[in-house]
Design a protein around this motif. Structure first.
Motif, PDB file in Angstrom:
ATOM      1  N   MET A   1       1.009  -1.257  -0.079  1.00  0.00           N
ATOM      2  CA  MET A   1       0.031   0.061   0.083  1.00  0.00           C
ATOM      3  C   MET A   1       1.410   1.382   0.088  1.00  0.00           C
ATOM      4  O   MET A   1       1.768   1.385   0.969  1.00  0.00           O
ATOM      5  CB  MET A   1      -0.959  -0.162   1.069  1.00  0.00           C
ATOM      6  N   THR A   2       0.077   2.219  -0.971  1.00  0.00           N
ATOM      7  CA  THR A   2       1.311   3.590  -0.858  1.00  0.00           C
ATOM      8  C   THR A   2       0.930   4.690   0.092  1.00  0.00           C
ATOM      9  O   THR A   2       0.548   4.028   0.329  1.00  0.00           O
ATOM     10  CB  THR A   2       1.259   4.743  -2.536  1.00  0.00           C
ATOM     11  N   ILE A   3       2.018   5.005   0.180  1.00  0.00           N
ATOM     12  CA  ILE A   3       2.243   6.341   1.485  1.00  0.00           C
ATOM     13  C   ILE A   3       0.498   6.846   0.996  1.00  0.00           C
ATOM     14  O   ILE A   3      -0.005   7.329   2.361  1.00  0.00           O
ATOM     15  CB  ILE A   3       3.165   7.401   1.720  1.00  0.00           C
ATOM     16  N   HIS A   4       0.192   7.039  -0.086  1.00  0.00           N
ATOM     17  CA  HIS A   4      -0.864   8.354  -0.214  1.00  0.00           C
ATOM     18  C   HIS A   4      -2.128   7.380   0.251  1.00  0.00           C
ATOM     19  O   HIS A   4      -3.303   7.875   0.823  1.00  0.00           O
ATOM     20  CB  HIS A   4      -1.192   8.151  -1.874  1.00  0.00           C
ATOM     21  N   GLU A   5      -2.390   5.969   0.285  1.00  0.00           N
ATOM     22  CA  GLU A   5      -3.627   5.262   0.355  1.00  0.00           C
ATOM     23  C   GLU A   5      -3.505   4.724   2.147  1.00  0.00           C
ATOM     24  O   GLU A   5      -4.386   4.605   2.370  1.00  0.00           O
ATOM     25  CB  GLU A   5      -3.136   3.584  -0.451  1.00  0.00           C
ATOM     26  N   GLN A   6      -2.488   5.054   2.689  1.00  0.00           N
ATOM     27  CA  GLN A   6      -1.942   4.828   4.206  1.00  0.00           C
ATOM     28  C   GLN A   6      -2.523   6.293   4.588  1.00  0.00           C
ATOM     29  O   GLN A   6      -3.226   5.888   5.700  1.00  0.00           O
ATOM     30  CB  GLN A   6      -1.010   4.578   4.202  1.00  0.00           C
ATOM     31  N   ALA A   7      -2.124   7.402   3.823  1.00  0.00           N
ATOM     32  CA  ALA A   7      -2.865   9.055   4.228  1.00  0.00           C
ATOM     33  C   ALA A   7      -4.404   8.577   4.195  1.00  0.00           C
ATOM     34  O   ALA A   7      -4.833   8.796   5.234  1.00  0.00           O
ATOM     35  CB  ALA A   7      -2.198   9.421   3.881  1.00  0.00           C
ATOM     36  N   ASP A   8      -4.711   8.362   2.694  1.00  0.00           N
ATOM     37  CA  ASP A   8      -6.607   7.879   2.810  1.00  0.00           C
ATOM     38  C   ASP A   8      -7.021   7.225   4.242  1.00  0.00           C
ATOM     39  O   ASP A   8      -8.378   7.403   5.066  1.00  0.00           O
ATOM     40  CB  ASP A   8      -6.593   7.720   1.764  1.00  0.00           C
ATOM     41  N   ALA A   9      -6.299   6.147   4.478  1.00  0.00           N
ATOM     42  CA  ALA A   9      -6.914   5.327   5.005  1.00  0.00           C
ATOM     43  C   ALA A   9      -6.882   6.065   6.347  1.00  0.00           C
ATOM     44  O   ALA A   9      -8.171   5.540   7.226  1.00  0.00           O
ATOM     45  CB  ALA A   9      -6.386   4.046   5.455  1.00  0.00           C
ATOM     46  N   THR A  10      -5.981   6.598   6.725  1.00  0.00           N
ATOM     47  CA  THR A  10      -5.953   7.475   8.277  1.00  0.00           C
ATOM     48  C   THR A  10      -6.821   8.115   8.488  1.00  0.00           C
ATOM     49  O   THR A  10      -7.801   8.703   9.336  1.00  0.00           O
ATOM     50  CB  THR A  10      -4.431   8.399   8.518  1.00  0.00           C
ATOM     51  N   ASN A  11      -7.064   8.921   7.389  1.00  0.00           N
ATOM     52  CA  ASN A  11      -7.814  10.362   7.362  1.00  0.00           C
ATOM     53  C   ASN A  11      -9.664   9.314   7.187  1.00  0.00           C
ATOM     54  O   ASN A  11     -10.382  10.239   8.546  1.00  0.00           O
ATOM     55  CB  ASN A  11      -8.132  11.005   6.075  1.00  0.00           C
ATOM     56  N   SER A  64      -7.036  -1.030   8.638  1.00  0.00           N
ATOM     57  CA  SER A  64      -5.757  -2.547   9.413  1.00  0.00           C
ATOM     58  C   SER A  64      -4.928  -3.481   7.557  1.00  0.00           C
ATOM     59  O   SER A  64      -4.158  -3.216   8.566  1.00  0.00           O
ATOM     60  CB  SER A  64      -6.729  -3.654  10.100  1.00  0.00           C
ATOM     61  N   ALA A  65      -5.668  -3.136   7.133  1.00  0.00           N
ATOM     62  CA  ALA A  65      -5.307  -3.741   5.940  1.00  0.00           C
ATOM     63  C   ALA A  65      -4.157  -3.244   5.794  1.00  0.00           C
ATOM     64  O   ALA A  65      -2.805  -3.289   4.768  1.00  0.00           O
ATOM     65  CB  ALA A  65      -6.210  -3.628   4.529  1.00  0.00           C
ATOM     66  N   VAL A  69      -1.570   0.949  12.403  1.00  0.00           N
ATOM     67  CA  VAL A  69      -2.462   0.485  14.048  1.00  0.00           C
ATOM     68  C   VAL A  69      -2.893   1.573  14.879  1.00  0.00           C
ATOM     69  O   VAL A  69      -2.313   3.110  14.839  1.00  0.00           O
ATOM     70  CB  VAL A  69      -0.948   0.105  14.894  1.00  0.00           C
ATOM     71  N   THR A  70      -3.736   1.380  15.552  1.00  0.00           N
ATOM     72  CA  THR A  70      -4.617   2.660  16.347  1.00  0.00           C
ATOM     73  C   THR A  70      -3.998   2.266  17.789  1.00  0.00           C
ATOM     74  O   THR A  70      -3.483   1.685  18.422  1.00  0.00           O
ATOM     75  CB  THR A  70      -6.182   2.030  16.180  1.00  0.00           C
ATOM     76  N   ASN A  71      -4.090   3.570  18.327  1.00  0.00           N
ATOM     77  CA  ASN A  71      -3.563   3.738  19.953  1.00  0.00           C
ATOM     78  C   ASN A  71      -4.870   3.602  20.413  1.00  0.00           C
ATOM     79  O   ASN A  71      -5.686   3.069  20.027  1.00  0.00           O
ATOM     80  CB  ASN A  71      -3.490   5.546  20.486  1.00  0.00           C
ATOM     81  N   ALA A  72      -4.824   3.207  22.133  1.00  0.00           N
ATOM     82  CA  ALA A  72      -5.503   3.055  22.551  1.00  0.00           C
ATOM     83  C   ALA A  72      -7.154   3.712  22.978  1.00  0.00           C
ATOM     84  O   ALA A  72      -8.432   2.657  22.980  1.00  0.00           O
ATOM     85  CB  ALA A  72      -5.452   2.856  24.234  1.00  0.00           C
ATOM     86  N   ASP A  73      -6.921   4.646  22.595  1.00  0.00           N
ATOM     87  CA  ASP A  73      -8.353   5.773  22.911  1.00  0.00           C
ATOM     88  C   ASP A  73      -9.506   5.178  21.525  1.00  0.00           C
ATOM     89  O   ASP A  73     -10.806   5.236  22.136  1.00  0.00           O
ATOM     90  CB  ASP A  73      -7.951   7.474  22.587  1.00  0.00           C
ATOM     91  N   ASP A  74      -8.005   5.265  20.466  1.00  0.00           N
ATOM     92  CA  ASP A  74      -9.290   5.061  19.079  1.00  0.00           C
ATOM     93  C   ASP A  74      -9.780   3.697  19.161  1.00  0.00           C
ATOM     94  O   ASP A  74     -10.592   2.894  18.451  1.00  0.00           O
ATOM     95  CB  ASP A  74      -8.365   4.911  17.640  1.00  0.00           C
TER      96      ASP A  74
END
Length: 90
Positions: A1-11, A64-65, A69-74
């Motif tokens: 997965m590209t950095i752009h796709e990771q940023a999209d998933a995070t957003n 996740s795909a 990884v999420t933090n504890a609050d999330d």
């Protein structure tokens, strides 16, 4: 997965969590305001909760795909959304 796709998933994950938290807050405020919500308002709030919880669950799968990884609050909010979905199916 590209950095752009990771940023999209995070957003997407962040937006989904914020929407779920807002829906949950609206539900709690409405319950405090009215001891028994009018049926139409209660149904609308429940539908919003279900939709936002579904988006949290879907966004988390994409997140996740991407190997993120999420933090504890999330993670607590994600678990709460998944629990809400499981309970609403009963």
């Amino acid at each position: 997965m590209t950095i752009h796709e990771q940023a999209d998933a995070t957003n997407r994950m962040r937006r989904a969590l914020l929407a779920f938290q807002a829906a949950k807050s609206a539900f709690l405020m409405a319950r405090r305001r009215f001891h028994a919500l009018p049926e139409a308002e209660g149904n609308q709030i429940k539908a919003t909760l279900w939709l936002t919880a579904t988006e949290v669950d879907t966004a988390f799968k994409v997140f996740s795909a991407a190997g993120l990884v999420t933090n504890a609050d999330d993670q607590r909010s994600i678990s709460e959304a998944q629990r809400y979905l499981a309970e609403s199916k009963r």
